[in-house]
Design an enzyme around this catalytic site. Structure first.
Site, PDB file in Angstrom:
ATOM      1  N   ASP A  58      -9.097 -19.459 -17.688  1.00 22.73           N
ATOM      2  CA  ASP A  58      -9.138 -20.826 -17.179  1.00 22.73           C
ATOM      3  C   ASP A  58      -7.764 -21.398 -16.850  1.00 22.73           C
ATOM      4  OD1 ASP A  58      -8.541 -20.889 -19.883  1.00 22.73           O
ATOM      5  OD2 ASP A  58      -9.649 -22.735 -20.284  1.00 22.73           O
ATOM      6  N   GLU A  81      -6.778  -6.889 -19.870  1.00 24.78           N
ATOM      7  CA  GLU A  81      -5.373  -7.180 -19.532  1.00 24.78           C
ATOM      8  C   GLU A  81      -4.448  -6.009 -19.814  1.00 24.78           C
ATOM      9  OE1 GLU A  81      -7.422 -11.106 -20.372  1.00 24.78           O
ATOM     10  OE2 GLU A  81      -7.277  -9.156 -21.411  1.00 24.78           O
ATOM     11  N   HIS A 145      -7.854 -24.700 -26.993  1.00 20.77           N
ATOM     12  CA  HIS A 145      -8.327 -23.320 -27.137  1.00 20.77           C
ATOM     13  C   HIS A 145      -7.244 -22.342 -26.671  1.00 20.77           C
ATOM     14  CE1 HIS A 145      -9.157 -24.248 -22.912  1.00 20.77           C
ATOM     15  NE2 HIS A 145      -9.246 -22.947 -22.680  1.00 20.77           N
ATOM     16  N   HIS A 146      -7.289 -21.161 -27.189  1.00 18.44           N
ATOM     17  CA  HIS A 146      -6.296 -20.100 -26.941  1.00 18.44           C
ATOM     18  C   HIS A 146      -4.957 -20.380 -27.624  1.00 18.44           C
ATOM     19  CE1 HIS A 146      -9.219 -18.449 -24.367  1.00 18.44           C
ATOM     20  NE2 HIS A 146      -8.738 -18.751 -23.179  1.00 18.44           N
ATOM     21  N   GLY A 444       4.949   6.492 -24.411  1.00 16.99           N
ATOM     22  CA  GLY A 444       3.895   7.375 -24.899  1.00 16.99           C
ATOM     23  C   GLY A 444       2.654   6.681 -25.415  1.00 16.99           C
ATOM     24  N   ASP A 475      -9.572  13.819 -23.080  1.00 17.90           N
ATOM     25  CA  ASP A 475     -10.786  13.084 -23.424  1.00 17.90           C
ATOM     26  C   ASP A 475     -10.500  11.964 -24.413  1.00 17.90           C
ATOM     27  OD1 ASP A 475     -10.125  15.009 -25.315  1.00 17.90           O
ATOM     28  OD2 ASP A 475     -12.185  15.503 -25.830  1.00 17.90           O
ATOM     29  N   ASN A 502     -10.849  18.670 -24.766  1.00 20.81           N
ATOM     30  CA  ASN A 502     -10.533  19.554 -25.888  1.00 20.81           C
ATOM     31  C   ASN A 502     -10.918  18.914 -27.223  1.00 20.81           C
ATOM     32  OD1 ASN A 502      -8.437  17.657 -25.714  1.00 20.81           O
ATOM     33  ND2 ASN A 502      -7.010  19.165 -24.855  1.00 20.81           N
ATOM     34  N   GLY A 504     -10.817  15.880 -28.740  1.00 19.79           N
ATOM     35  CA  GLY A 504     -10.015  15.039 -29.634  1.00 19.79           C
ATOM     36  C   GLY A 504      -8.568  14.918 -29.226  1.00 19.79           C
ATOM     37  N   GLU A 508      -1.851  15.099 -31.372  1.00 24.58           N
ATOM     38  CA  GLU A 508      -1.758  14.746 -32.786  1.00 24.58           C
ATOM     39  C   GLU A 508      -2.067  15.955 -33.672  1.00 24.58           C
ATOM     40  OE1 GLU A 508      -0.429  12.072 -32.801  1.00 24.58           O
ATOM     41  OE2 GLU A 508      -1.241  10.826 -31.203  1.00 24.58           O
TER      42      GLU A 508
END
Length: 607
Positions: A58, A81, A145-146, A444, A475, A502, A504, A508
């Site tokens: 708004d 956003e 608001h916000h 990253g 994925d 793959n 996952g 990591e």
């Protein structure tokens, strides 16, 4: 004369500002006027911006009316956003201009913050426009608001100060034009995001349009002539002492500061062999006869590592020695053999020369060093070739997939790679001339590539001469930002999207927790995504590839080489398979992170 260049730059900026102010003062009664919102849009159009990303709220709807009605600006409505900020980042990189994201006060701008921070980290010029409450509300500070409910209407701008190089609010019609101009100048000069607050009651306030007649340009640092001459003499002397045994290493800032042309002319005239850091990939054409590949410190292929590190002198241009960009800081280049050229300074061994920037220095250095071409051109360089391995398995491995894709790429392609296997797998593959690799190796943030690919595809359609937009995303990463496939379909964009399934978070797993459940994800029905996210009118295509035969068949199809629709390809891979460089890099990262605590009393207390 330390600081002389800076003083000259400041003086030039002040002269430019005074010139604009004089023009404004001499504006005759009845001169053309323009609404503040339109003034901003015209300035953006002058800088080559044709699309704006964001989400309605708004406090920005009045400005959005002007955006939608502007004859040169198109609105790209994003799903959130964060993705909009990623898209503005990708747009800026692909088009070498400024990217623009529009959000609303508080809830919207905070959602975009991660994307803005990434642009800051990687030096990408993004303008973040925030629609904020009216100037009256800013003064009275009601329980709006916000807001946070404690009267702090400046909390979000203070936060933005950590991730942007300049922050401003357009709250005075008398200074609105000059503030907009300064904000945009800071953005394009420093290659960093800028934060601009636009109160609702300022959008349609009319001001003089006089300043629009003076174009905005990047403020280049002008080298002080005597210091520059000394630096040129010094570098020439060092090259003579090294008997022209010089290796050039290019990095990200070659692209960020728009000196590709100067670098290529320097290389052609001098004949020195050239290599690139990961963030500098495609800073020079990779089919150049003197290009030897990617240097990543200790994880570099032996033949490339030897060619770089044995040189008597290394000339580094635009270096950013981050951990993933330097093999966890394992460059084996002693300072005594190093010359560094940057946008705002030059370092020759242990001596630093502030305000001697590469934009102005490189053409003169080319003239000085072209005398060494007969010697430099004879230094052997192992060609950076695409090597397709011979494997017994029919499964699609990382070792096979990336070289095979190397035969699929074409000149002019915009290739977007995601944090993880894609960022590292692409490193060992030569890319065609005039192609452009977009990656976020430093910040990253997983999921970045999807929004960035949207921005790149929008930019490519604007440029017309650009090639295909090809996205490689895992994925796990895609699940973070998958919504942006929807505006791609709605806008009729035609990227080619390879989803590396793959099962996952493989990057990591490589660092820590190979068999931990926290690195697993739900296995979506990837080939049905475009149907779910589409608009029921735009044609799409999806494929699932389970073996090399499937991959080769698809890549050899003429219709797939230049698809006339958005296309998603799910590529099934093993959950513990990773590119060579990623395995080596994550091994270094794992050791550096020290996940297993030492026994009490064996480690010194932090100082």
């Amino acid at each position: 004369m330390p600081g002389t260049g800076s003083n000259i730059e400041s003086l030039q900026a002040e002269i430019s500002r005074l010139r604009m102010e004089m023009q404004a003062l001499h504006t005759k009664q009845g001169a053309d006027t323009v609404r503040i919102g339109d003034y901003l849009l015209t300035r953006l159009a002058q800088l080559g911006v044709r699309h704006m990303f964001g989400v309605p709220g708004d406090f920005n709807l009045g400005f959005l009316d002007l955006v939608e009605d502007h004859r040169l600006m198109e609105w790209v409505g994003n799903c959130n956003e964060l993705n909009a900020a990623y898209a503005a980042d990708g747009y800026a990189r692909a088009k070498s201009t400024i990217g623009v994201v529009l959000t609303t006060f508080g809830v919207g701008e905070l959602s975009a913050t991660n994307g803005i921070a990434g642009a800051f980290s990687e030096m990408v010029p993004v303008l973040h426009i925030v629609g904020v409450p009216s100037t009256t509300q800013q003064k009275k500070r009601p329980l709006l608001h916000h807001t946070l409910g404690d009267g702090r209407f400046d909390a979000f701008s203070k936060a933005a100060g950590q991730f942007t190089c300049y922050q401003t609010m357009i709250n005075d019609p008398n200074t609105a034009a000059s503030e907009i101009d300064r904000a945009l100048s800071e953005c394009i000069t420093k290659n960093r995001p800028v934060y601009l607050m636009l109160p609702t009651d300022m959008v349609s306030f009319e001001i003089t349009s006089n300043r629009l007649h003076t174009p905005l340009t990047r403020r280049e640092t002008l080298n002080e002539s005597q210091v520059e001459e000394f630096v040129l003499d010094l570098i020439e002397l060092r090259v003579k002492e090294a008997e022209a045994d010089v290796a050039v290493l290019v990095d990200a800032c070659v692209m960020r500061y728009g000196i590709r042309k100067e670098v290529m002319e320097f290389l052609k005239e001098t004949g020195f062999p050239v290599f690139a850091a990961p963030m500098g990939k495609t800073a020079v054409d990779e089919n150049w006869k003197r290009y030897g590949g990617i240097y990543v410190g200790s994880v570099t292929p032996p033949e490339v590592k030897e060619q770089v590190e044995k040189a008597k002198l290394i000339l580094s241009i635009g270096s950013l020695q981050t951990d993933f960009n330097s093999g966890n800081f394992t460059y084996n280049i002693p300072t005594r053999r190093l010359i560094e050229l940057h946008s705002s300074y030059t370092q020759v061994q242990y001596a630093v020369f502030p305000n001697i920037g590469f934009k102005e220095l490189l053409p003169k250095l080319k003239d000085r060093l072209q005398q060494f071409y007969p010697i430099a051109n004879k230094i052997p360089v192992t060609p950076f070739a695409n090597r397709l391995p011979q494997e017994a398995t029919q499964s699609i491995t990382q070792a096979y997939f990336w070289p095979r894709m190397g035969h699929f790429f074409k000149s002019g392609d915009i290739i977007v790679t995601e944090t993880g296997t894609a960022n590292f797998g692409i490193m060992d593959v030569p890319l065609p001339p005039k192609s452009h690799l977009l990656s976020q190796i430093f910040w990253g943030s997983i999921g970045w590539s999807v929004g960035a690919a949207l921005g790149a595809a929008v930019a490519a359609r604007e440029m017309k001469s650009a090639g295909r937009v090809i996205l490689f995303v895992g994925d796990g990463s895609l699940q973070l930002t998958v919504q942006e496939l929807s505006p791609m379909i709605r806008l009729g964009l035609k990227p080619i999207i390879f989803v590396l399934n793959n099962h996952g978070y493989v990057i990591e797993r490589m660092i820590h927790g190979k068999h931990r459940k926290y690195n697993d994800i739900a296995d979506w029905k990837w080939s049905q995504l475009l149907d779910v996210l589409g608009d029921r009118q735009t044609e799409t295509a999806s494929h699932t590839l389970t073996n090399k035969q499937d991959l080769d068949r698809l890549l050899n199809e003429d219709s797939f080489m230049n698809p006339d629709k958005i296309t998603l390809i799910e590529v099934l891979m093993d959950r513990l398979d990773a590119p060579r460089i990623l395995k080596l890099q994550t091994e270094l990262s794992s050791k550096q992170n020290i996940y297993a605590p030492a026994k009490l009393g064996t480690v010194n207390s932090p100082v």
